[in-house]
Design an enzyme around this catalytic site. Structure first.
Site, PDB file in Angstrom:
ATOM      1  N   HIS A   1      15.927  -5.685  -8.193  1.00 39.39           N
ATOM      2  CA  HIS A   1      17.374  -5.776  -7.983  1.00 39.39           C
ATOM      3  C   HIS A   1      18.177  -5.746  -9.288  1.00 39.39           C
ATOM      4  CE1 HIS A   1      16.931 -10.113  -8.548  1.00 39.39           C
ATOM      5  NE2 HIS A   1      16.400 -10.309  -7.364  1.00 39.39           N
TER       6      HIS A   1
ATOM      7  N   HIS B   1       9.852 -20.455  -0.783  1.00 41.06           N
ATOM      8  CA  HIS B   1      11.098 -19.752  -1.121  1.00 41.06           C
ATOM      9  C   HIS B   1      11.300 -18.613  -0.125  1.00 41.06           C
ATOM     10  CE1 HIS B   1      14.204 -17.856  -3.371  1.00 41.06           C
ATOM     11  NE2 HIS B   1      13.479 -17.154  -4.217  1.00 41.06           N
TER      12      HIS B   1
ATOM     13  N   GLU C   1      13.267 -15.926  -0.370  1.00 38.51           N
ATOM     14  CA  GLU C   1      13.515 -14.560  -0.854  1.00 38.51           C
ATOM     15  C   GLU C   1      12.345 -13.664  -0.437  1.00 38.51           C
ATOM     16  OE1 GLU C   1      14.778 -14.207  -4.952  1.00 38.51           O
ATOM     17  OE2 GLU C   1      15.669 -12.238  -4.535  1.00 38.51           O
TER      18      GLU C   1
ATOM     19  N   ASP D   1      10.555 -11.251  -1.410  1.00 42.09           N
ATOM     20  CA  ASP D   1       9.332 -10.906  -2.145  1.00 42.09           C
ATOM     21  C   ASP D   1       8.230 -11.936  -1.873  1.00 42.09           C
ATOM     22  OD1 ASP D   1      11.149 -12.537  -3.558  1.00 42.09           O
ATOM     23  OD2 ASP D   1      10.224 -12.100  -5.484  1.00 42.09           O
TER      24      ASP D   1
ATOM     25  N   HIS E   1      15.842 -20.701  -7.742  1.00 38.81           N
ATOM     26  CA  HIS E   1      17.196 -20.256  -7.941  1.00 38.81           C
ATOM     27  C   HIS E   1      17.971 -19.994  -6.648  1.00 38.81           C
ATOM     28  CE1 HIS E   1      16.317 -15.790  -7.227  1.00 38.81           C
ATOM     29  NE2 HIS E   1      15.237 -16.430  -6.968  1.00 38.81           N
TER      30      HIS E   1
ATOM     31  N   ASP F   1       9.125 -19.204  -8.151  1.00 44.84           N
ATOM     32  CA  ASP F   1       9.703 -18.357  -9.210  1.00 44.84           C
ATOM     33  C   ASP F   1       9.698 -19.047 -10.578  1.00 44.84           C
ATOM     34  OD1 ASP F   1      10.240 -16.105  -7.671  1.00 44.84           O
ATOM     35  OD2 ASP F   1      12.234 -16.785  -7.105  1.00 44.84           O
TER      36      ASP F   1
ATOM     37  N   TYR G   1      12.547 -13.485 -17.644  1.00 45.34           N
ATOM     38  CA  TYR G   1      12.683 -13.909 -16.247  1.00 45.34           C
ATOM     39  C   TYR G   1      13.705 -15.053 -16.155  1.00 45.34           C
ATOM     40  CZ  TYR G   1      11.351 -14.746 -11.440  1.00 45.34           C
ATOM     41  OH  TYR G   1      11.379 -14.863 -10.075  1.00 45.34           O
TER      42      TYR G   1
ATOM     43  N   HIS H   1       5.030 -15.154  -9.638  1.00 48.53           N
ATOM     44  CA  HIS H   1       4.954 -13.854 -10.310  1.00 48.53           C
ATOM     45  C   HIS H   1       4.167 -14.014 -11.618  1.00 48.53           C
ATOM     46  CE1 HIS H   1       8.096 -12.099  -7.761  1.00 48.53           C
ATOM     47  NE2 HIS H   1       8.840 -13.154  -8.001  1.00 48.53           N
TER      48      HIS H   1
HETATM   49 FE1  FEO Z   1      13.480 -15.551  -5.891  1.00 47.07          FE
HETATM   50 FE2  FEO Z   1      10.457 -14.030  -6.628  1.00 47.07          FE
HETATM   51  O1  FEO Z   1      11.986 -14.458  -5.605  1.00 47.07           O
END
Ligand code: FEO
Length: 396
Positions: free
Chosen positions: A24, A78, A80, A82, A145, A164, A192, A223
């Site tokens: 993104h 989380h 999100e 991903d 976040h 994250d 990051y 990640h």
């Molecule tokens: Fe906030 Fe890796 O997603």
């Protein structure tokens, strides 16, 4: 395709996204991973999932350990996508699984996937859930976040599944910090932080306080590589980054139309360097804004230049400033500069946005058409006094 063992009965079963170059808007030159973790216990527990296009690979990987229909708990740290994106597919296989998530996680999952029929267990901070011989403890970390964020802690093994936080966009077959060049891992963790976490630095500090009673021997983020040999070092970096402490460094960020703004940019660089302040030139046509933000994380002086185009700044500069304003770094000193032919509105516009960011501003620099040596000399003399006025040559 094999699971990778973290500790006895704890495995990485995530996926490597070798091709990802843009997350993104964040340039991910090294690709990334989506880390999912599997804990084999009486109640088989999966922590997070992967992006849906990698779901089949994740399932092949974890099927080498268990029959996926036996998964009892899926911890969704989380919402999100991903990390939660494969939940709808996974819940078709692990039909009896219970999703463990935060209160905001429950709302977020419902809003994303419109499924009322999933078993969901909502947890709060310090709640512990037994999975058999071992237990999971949960700590809500709102706005690190997203509102739904939480982290999970495997009590008996001292592993923090941090989602994250502490992550880095690195695609690699190496899984641990002692297998991979440490400087790259820390640099990518810094990038990051700067691009994803920076606006939430005060929440990061609260989360670090909440986690401080835990003995942590391994940090397994969602990640990149897993921290096991440099846990204290990356925690120290997070403390530094979240404190908005800056170094006595300068960034000169600009775009130019006919090289006049660039001449001013190099004039500014000379002044800072003559005062012993390391200065980096960042032409917006040559540097991606997500890389510039990584440098901004630790730089005190932020100089931004644009010529005037159609009564405004160049679109590259406007895009960068919009991104910067959203990430809201604190405790910076700003400077706006640029050349113009007539009108000359750009510097004022740049200055306005840097002020909105809360930066303390040095006097803006404007030159009509092409700056000559005498003008650059005069600009340099004034700027030097300004920098001394804010303690520039001795600030650390
Ligand atoms: Fe906030 Fe890796 O997603």
């Amino acid at each position: 395709m094999n699971p990778i063992k973290l500790k006895e009965n704890v495995y990485w079963v995530g996926e490597i996204d070798w091709d990802l170059r843009n997350f993104h808007g964040y340039l991910t030159q090294r690709g990334t991973t989506y880390n999912a973790y599997l804990i084999l216990d009486e109640k088989i527990t999966l922590i997070d999932t992967v992006r849906p296009y990698l779901y089949d690979r994740m399932m092949q990987r974890l099927s080498r350990l268990i029959d996926p229909s036996r998964i009892h708990y899926i911890v969704s740290n989380h919402v999100e996508m991903d990390h939660s994106g494969s939940l709808p597919l996974l819940m078709e296989t692990a039909k009896n699984a219970t999703i463990i998530t935060s209160p905001h996680g429950q709302k977020g999952l419902l809003a994303h996937y419109k499924r009322n029929d999933w078993n969901v267990k909502v947890v709060k901070t310090d709640e512990t859930v037994s999975i058999g011989r071992k237990s999971m403890k949960f700590v809500l970390t709102p706005l690190v976040h997203w509102p739904d964020n939480m982290v999970s802690y495997l009590v008996e093994d001292n592993i923090l599944f941090s989602n994250d936080a502490f992550g880095q966009h690195i695609a690699s077959s190496e899984r641990f910090d002692d297998d991979y060049p440490l400087d790259i891992s820390v640099d990518e963790a810094k990038k990051y932080y700067a691009n994803i976490v920076l606006p939430y630095s005060s929440q990061v500090q609260k989360a670090m306080d909440a986690l401080s009673p835990l003995a942590i021997s391994m940090i397994a983020p969602s990640h990149g590589i897993v921290w096991r040999s440099h846990v204290n070092a990356i925690v120290a970096e997070y403390k530094k980054w979240s404190s908005n402490k800056v170094e006595n460094r300068c960034l000169v960020i600009y775009d130019t139309m006919w090289k006049s703004t660039e001449k001013i940019a190099y004039g500014i660089q000379e002044v800072f360097e003559s005062m012993g302040i390391p200065t980096k030139m960042m032409n917006l046509r040559k540097n991606h804004i997500s890389d510039i933000i990584a440098d901004i994380l630790t730089a005190k002086f932020i100089c931004v230049g644009s010529p005037t185009l159609n009564s405004n700044m160049l679109p590259t500069v406007a895009g960068f400033l919009t991104y910067l304003r959203g990430l809201s770094p604190k405790n910076r000193i700003g400077l706006a500069f640029g050349s113009y032919g007539w009108g000359g509105q750009a510097v004022g516009h740049v200055e306005d946005i840097l002020k909105e960011c809360g930066f303390q501003m040095l006097q803006g620099i404007q030159v009509q058409y092409i700056p000559d040596n005498a003008q650059l000399q005069e600009i340099g003399n004034t700027l030097k006094q300004e920098i001394l006025g804010v303690g520039g040559s001795s600030v650390s």
